[in-house]
Enzyme design. Structure first.
Site, short mmCIF file in Angstrom:
data_model
loop_
_atom_site.label_atom_id
_atom_site.label_comp_id
_atom_site.label_asym_id
_atom_site.label_seq_id
_atom_site.Cartn_x
_atom_site.Cartn_y
_atom_site.Cartn_z
N LYS A 266 44.04 39.19 73.13
CA LYS A 266 45.17 38.95 74.02
C LYS A 266 44.85 39.46 75.42
CE LYS A 266 48.98 39.39 70.67
NZ LYS A 266 49.46 37.99 70.75
N ARG A 338 50.76 35.53 59.94
CA ARG A 338 50.96 34.61 58.81
C ARG A 338 49.98 34.91 57.67
NH1 ARG A 338 49.87 29.54 62.71
NH2 ARG A 338 50.94 31.00 64.06
#
Ligand code: BES
Ligand code: MN
Ligand code: ZN
Length: 488
Positions: A266, A338
């Protein structure tokens, strides 16, 4: 903070909050010293007509200062949340006035506040508004709020206030867990917190270490955890308030203690220790559920790890072996949530015999784009369970908005080399929040399931009406009310 329920005004107070309906009249006894100035302000038209309008008077009398806040709750058409926000605004101005004792004349807008759901949320507010996070302050921030006196003749308000206190304290526990940076709140530490809580509540807890997680073959989760020096934990809390043998409702929370994005690094990650907001929500919720002794079996499941970069970290192109048996082509190391949730859900099904499954996670930045920063985005495979969560959302004042679990988007996740991919870097279809939900749906088998993407509402950088800067504690009240509805 302490809350008291009284049927008449008390003498000693620093602030008084008076809610009004659109009638704008005093209908309950008020202390004589504020009656005249309040009536004068009303007569002068100082209070607006729409829900959320406020008017504050600073009164000096008998050698002390008193703040009186008039707050408009409207004509009865406002939602429970709008009423909650209006009352939050009034209480926040009492906090800013450094009031130690705040009196709330609840019955003055009885038409609006005189139901248990609204009264409960109002009773939560003194806790939520006065919350401070002082763990790292050399000089603690003290806001001075000490006592809230709810003046009302409502039936069973004491029970309602006690329930509100439990839910609010659980929400503040969630805020604390999230606000601690990941250097302190490691997977191991979260496991210890869960054990301490379980001992206090007298409920069952298991914390699995890395070797045990390997034995359970939670390969998707372990791959995410691989790059971090702090080892993962799977944390399970079990509350058995229902019939023995009844399948537990599984609350599965994303517990990424820090999300650097991994090798899909990120560029902005200053608040990414908040990526365990889902974990905090399910831990807080099971606390409230146990304290209220709801007649239902519930488990909270958290697969806790950090998503880091190291010589050992998973890299794009890796194929992961999930606990469920499906292989996953990992193409974006930042779509880690996820992966952890897939195995946590499989764990809940295989090892705990879960019935309905509700997962809650800071899963996608896209959720904020889809529904805005005041709601969580929701997907579900079961209308009945979804309706229960929706009703809980109205009661809890924690908003949700449903997105379609559109099967036509599923091809985005089809892989040439594995059973499914975790992300599709070339995806031109959009719908990032939906795609993440569709990924999870592959792992819920035929269980009724609701997925709550809380990314938009987990963190309030500038604070909000009922929360200082930092974690909001979103989800505790929503999940508590959901389970309460399921238990009925
Ligand atoms: N934890 C993030 C989602 C997130 C981002 C929450 C910003 C709050 C603020 C999640 O793990 C993530 O990185 N998701 C990716 C998914 C993408 C790689 C498919 C995202 O949203 O960019
Ligand atoms: Mn990520
Ligand atoms: Zn994440």
């Amino acid at each position: 903070m302490e809350i008291q329920v009284k049927n008449a005004p008390v003498m000693e107070y620093d602030a008084i909050v008076i809610p009004f309906s659109d009638e704008k009249t005093l209908t309950v006894p008020v202390p004589s010293e504020v009656k005249e100035p309040v009536e004068a302000a009303l007569a002068a038209g100082k209070l607006g007509c729409t829900c959320g309008s406020t008017y504050a008077l600073d009164l000096y009398m008998e050698g002390r200062f008193v703040k009186a806040v008039l707050v408009q709750l409207g004509d009865g058409s406002a939602t429970n949340r709008e009423v909650f926000l209006a009352m939050a605004k009034a209480l926040k101005s009492c906090k800013e006035a450094k009031a130690a004792v705040t009196m709330i004349l609840l019955d003055n807008a009885k038409e609006i506040t005189g139901n248990a759901a609204t009264a409960k949320k109002i009773c939560e507010l003194p806790f939520l508004v006065s919350y401070q996070f002082n763990a790292y302050k050399s000089v603690p921030v003290v806001n001075g709020m000490k006592t809230a006196v709810i003046v009302s003749e409502m039936e069973e308000l004491e029970e309602t206030a006690a329930e509100a206190e439990n839910v609010a304290e659980s929400t503040m526990l969630a805020r604390d867990l999230i606000n601690h940076p990941s250097m302190y709140m490691t997977p191991e530490k979260l496991g210890e917190e869960a054990k301490t809580l379980a001992a206090e509540l007298g409920i069952d807890v298991t914390v699995y270490d890395k070797a045990q997680i390997e034995e359970m073959k939670m390969g998707a989760f372990l791959s995410v955890a691989k790059g971090a020096a702090d080892e993962p934990r799977v944390i399970v809390l079990r509350y058995n308030g229902g019939e023995p043998g009844e399948a537990p409702v599984a609350l599965v929370g994303k517990g990424v203690m820090f999300d650097s994005g991994g090798y899909s690094l990120k560029s902005k990650m200053a608040t990414m220790h908040d990526d365990m907001g889902g974990a905090a929500a399910v831990i807080g919720a099971i606390r409230a559920i146990a304290l209220q002794k709801l007649p239902v079996n519930v488990i909270a499941v958290v697969a806790a790890c950090e998503n880091r970069v190291s010589g050992d970290a998973y890299v794009p192109g890796d194929i992961l072996f999930s606990m469920n048996g499906k292989t996953i082509e990992m193409l974006n190391a930042d779509a880690e949530g996820r992966l952890t949730l897939a195995d946590a859900i499989t764990y809940a099904i295989r090892k705990e015999g879960a019935g309905a499954i509700i997962d809650i996670a800071t899963l996608t930045g896209a959720a904020k784009g889809a529904v805005g920063g005041r709601s969580a985005a929701v997907l579900s495979n079961d209308d009945e369970l979804y309706e229960e969560v929706l009703e809980a959302s109205r009661i809890s004042c924690e908003k949700i908005w449903r997105l379609p679990a559109d099967k036509e988007l599923f091809p985005v996740l089809q892989s040439e080399v594995a059973d499914i991919k975790n992300s599709n870097p070339g995806n031109t279809m959009g719908g990032g929040t939906i795609v993440a939900g569709l990924f999870l749906q592959e792992f819920v088998e035929s269980h009724p399931w609701v997925h709550v993407d809380m990314a938009p509402v987990n963190w309030a950088a500038d604070g909000n009406a009922y929360c200082i800067h930092g974690a909001t504690g979103y989800g505790v009240s929503l999940l508590y009310e959901t389970v309460k509805i399921i238990a009925e």
